[in-house]
Design a protein around this motif. Sequence first.
Motif, PDB file in Angstrom:
ATOM      1  N   LEU A 170      -4.746   2.026 -12.422  1.00  0.00           N
ATOM      2  CA  LEU A 170      -4.745   3.466 -12.175  1.00  0.00           C
ATOM      3  C   LEU A 170      -3.318   3.996 -12.106  1.00  0.00           C
ATOM      4  O   LEU A 170      -2.992   5.013 -12.714  1.00  0.00           O
ATOM      5  CB  LEU A 170      -5.468   3.787 -10.871  1.00  0.00           C
ATOM      6  CG  LEU A 170      -5.349   5.238 -10.393  1.00  0.00           C
ATOM      7  CD1 LEU A 170      -6.059   6.181 -11.334  1.00  0.00           C
ATOM      8  CD2 LEU A 170      -5.864   5.383  -8.986  1.00  0.00           C
ATOM      9  N   LEU A 171      -2.456   3.297 -11.378  1.00  0.00           N
ATOM     10  CA  LEU A 171      -1.063   3.738 -11.254  1.00  0.00           C
ATOM     11  C   LEU A 171      -0.377   3.746 -12.615  1.00  0.00           C
ATOM     12  O   LEU A 171       0.399   4.657 -12.921  1.00  0.00           O
ATOM     13  CB  LEU A 171      -0.321   2.854 -10.253  1.00  0.00           C
ATOM     14  CG  LEU A 171      -0.841   2.942  -8.811  1.00  0.00           C
ATOM     15  CD1 LEU A 171      -0.164   1.896  -7.939  1.00  0.00           C
ATOM     16  CD2 LEU A 171      -0.644   4.329  -8.244  1.00  0.00           C
ATOM     17  N   GLU A 199       0.841  -1.185   0.000  1.00  0.00           N
ATOM     18  CA  GLU A 199       0.000   0.000   0.000  1.00  0.00           C
ATOM     19  C   GLU A 199       0.883   1.244   0.000  1.00  0.00           C
ATOM     20  O   GLU A 199       1.995   1.236   0.535  1.00  0.00           O
ATOM     21  CB  GLU A 199      -0.912   0.027   1.222  1.00  0.00           C
ATOM     22  CG  GLU A 199      -1.976  -1.036   1.184  1.00  0.00           C
ATOM     23  CD  GLU A 199      -2.934  -0.919   2.351  1.00  0.00           C
ATOM     24  OE1 GLU A 199      -2.599  -0.277   3.361  1.00  0.00           O
ATOM     25  OE2 GLU A 199      -4.034  -1.483   2.247  1.00  0.00           O
ATOM     26  N   ILE A 200       0.353   2.305  -0.607  1.00  0.00           N
ATOM     27  CA  ILE A 200       1.069   3.578  -0.705  1.00  0.00           C
ATOM     28  C   ILE A 200       0.190   4.650  -0.075  1.00  0.00           C
ATOM     29  O   ILE A 200      -1.018   4.690  -0.305  1.00  0.00           O
ATOM     30  CB  ILE A 200       1.317   3.952  -2.181  1.00  0.00           C
ATOM     31  CG1 ILE A 200       2.118   2.862  -2.887  1.00  0.00           C
ATOM     32  CG2 ILE A 200       2.022   5.292  -2.284  1.00  0.00           C
ATOM     33  CD1 ILE A 200       2.195   3.061  -4.382  1.00  0.00           C
ATOM     34  N   PHE A 244       7.385   4.501  -4.501  1.00  0.00           N
ATOM     35  CA  PHE A 244       6.643   4.994  -3.350  1.00  0.00           C
ATOM     36  C   PHE A 244       6.649   4.036  -2.169  1.00  0.00           C
ATOM     37  O   PHE A 244       5.927   4.239  -1.203  1.00  0.00           O
ATOM     38  CB  PHE A 244       5.188   5.264  -3.751  1.00  0.00           C
ATOM     39  CG  PHE A 244       5.079   6.281  -4.839  1.00  0.00           C
ATOM     40  CD1 PHE A 244       5.147   7.627  -4.554  1.00  0.00           C
ATOM     41  CD2 PHE A 244       4.929   5.885  -6.152  1.00  0.00           C
ATOM     42  CE1 PHE A 244       5.059   8.572  -5.557  1.00  0.00           C
ATOM     43  CE2 PHE A 244       4.837   6.820  -7.156  1.00  0.00           C
ATOM     44  CZ  PHE A 244       4.902   8.171  -6.870  1.00  0.00           C
ATOM     45  N   ALA A 245       7.444   3.003  -2.260  1.00  0.00           N
ATOM     46  CA  ALA A 245       7.484   2.018  -1.180  1.00  0.00           C
ATOM     47  C   ALA A 245       7.829   2.712   0.135  1.00  0.00           C
ATOM     48  O   ALA A 245       8.718   3.549   0.199  1.00  0.00           O
ATOM     49  CB  ALA A 245       8.511   0.944  -1.490  1.00  0.00           C
ATOM     50  N   ASP A 246       7.059   2.357   1.157  1.00  0.00           N
ATOM     51  CA  ASP A 246       7.320   2.939   2.480  1.00  0.00           C
ATOM     52  C   ASP A 246       8.688   2.529   2.963  1.00  0.00           C
ATOM     53  O   ASP A 246       9.070   1.361   2.867  1.00  0.00           O
ATOM     54  CB  ASP A 246       6.271   2.471   3.494  1.00  0.00           C
ATOM     55  CG  ASP A 246       4.910   3.104   3.234  1.00  0.00           C
ATOM     56  OD1 ASP A 246       4.870   4.206   2.651  1.00  0.00           O
ATOM     57  OD2 ASP A 246       3.912   2.504   3.626  1.00  0.00           O
ATOM     58  N   GLN A 247       9.410   3.475   3.468  1.00  0.00           N
ATOM     59  CA  GLN A 247      10.736   3.198   4.010  1.00  0.00           C
ATOM     60  C   GLN A 247      10.581   2.637   5.414  1.00  0.00           C
ATOM     61  O   GLN A 247       9.715   3.081   6.168  1.00  0.00           O
ATOM     62  CB  GLN A 247      11.569   4.491   4.053  1.00  0.00           C
ATOM     63  CG  GLN A 247      11.778   5.114   2.680  1.00  0.00           C
ATOM     64  CD  GLN A 247      12.557   4.212   1.765  1.00  0.00           C
ATOM     65  OE1 GLN A 247      13.501   3.561   2.171  1.00  0.00           O
ATOM     66  NE2 GLN A 247      12.158   4.162   0.499  1.00  0.00           N
ATOM     67  N   PRO A 248      11.413   1.677   5.789  1.00  0.00           N
ATOM     68  CA  PRO A 248      11.320   1.160   7.149  1.00  0.00           C
ATOM     69  C   PRO A 248      11.640   2.231   8.180  1.00  0.00           C
ATOM     70  O   PRO A 248      12.447   3.117   7.930  1.00  0.00           O
ATOM     71  CB  PRO A 248      12.372   0.045   7.181  1.00  0.00           C
ATOM     72  CG  PRO A 248      13.210   0.220   5.973  1.00  0.00           C
ATOM     73  CD  PRO A 248      12.451   1.077   5.007  1.00  0.00           C
ATOM     74  N   THR A 249      10.968   2.151   9.309  1.00  0.00           N
ATOM     75  CA  THR A 249      11.219   3.105  10.393  1.00  0.00           C
ATOM     76  C   THR A 249      12.483   2.726  11.118  1.00  0.00           C
ATOM     77  O   THR A 249      12.733   1.582  11.407  1.00  0.00           O
ATOM     78  CB  THR A 249      10.037   3.079  11.374  1.00  0.00           C
ATOM     79  OG1 THR A 249       8.821   3.328  10.648  1.00  0.00           O
ATOM     80  CG2 THR A 249      10.209   4.129  12.448  1.00  0.00           C
ATOM     81  N   ASP A 296      -3.894   0.523  -2.485  1.00  0.00           N
ATOM     82  CA  ASP A 296      -3.394  -0.833  -2.710  1.00  0.00           C
ATOM     83  C   ASP A 296      -2.817  -0.902  -4.125  1.00  0.00           C
ATOM     84  O   ASP A 296      -3.534  -0.667  -5.106  1.00  0.00           O
ATOM     85  CB  ASP A 296      -4.541  -1.827  -2.553  1.00  0.00           C
ATOM     86  CG  ASP A 296      -4.089  -3.258  -2.662  1.00  0.00           C
ATOM     87  OD1 ASP A 296      -3.406  -3.603  -3.656  1.00  0.00           O
ATOM     88  OD2 ASP A 296      -4.437  -4.049  -1.771  1.00  0.00           O
ATOM     89  N   THR A 297      -1.528  -1.231  -4.236  1.00  0.00           N
ATOM     90  CA  THR A 297      -0.866  -1.224  -5.540  1.00  0.00           C
ATOM     91  C   THR A 297      -1.325  -2.357  -6.450  1.00  0.00           C
ATOM     92  O   THR A 297      -1.249  -2.225  -7.668  1.00  0.00           O
ATOM     93  CB  THR A 297       0.665  -1.293  -5.381  1.00  0.00           C
ATOM     94  OG1 THR A 297       1.010  -2.478  -4.676  1.00  0.00           O
ATOM     95  CG2 THR A 297       1.190  -0.068  -4.656  1.00  0.00           C
TER      96      THR A 297
END
Length: 57
Positions: free
Chosen positions: A40-41, A2-3, A51-56, A33-34
């Motif tokens: 759409l994307l 997800e983005i 756009f992948a979420d970066q780890p915290t 949801d990719t």
Amino acid sequence: MEIDKDKILDALRRRGQHHRAEWVDKEMPDRIDTVRNSGLLATLNLDPAEFADQPTR
């Protein structure tokens, strides 16, 4: 995967695609949801990997 919708909105606005950004903001949920929204994307010419979420840390 997800983005966050905000990341997509920022990318579209940087490209000057404000009308598309407005549509995405109105029509899409806060987390996109990719897999479900791959069409759409692709239409928006956005690569989900960018756009992948970066780890915290």
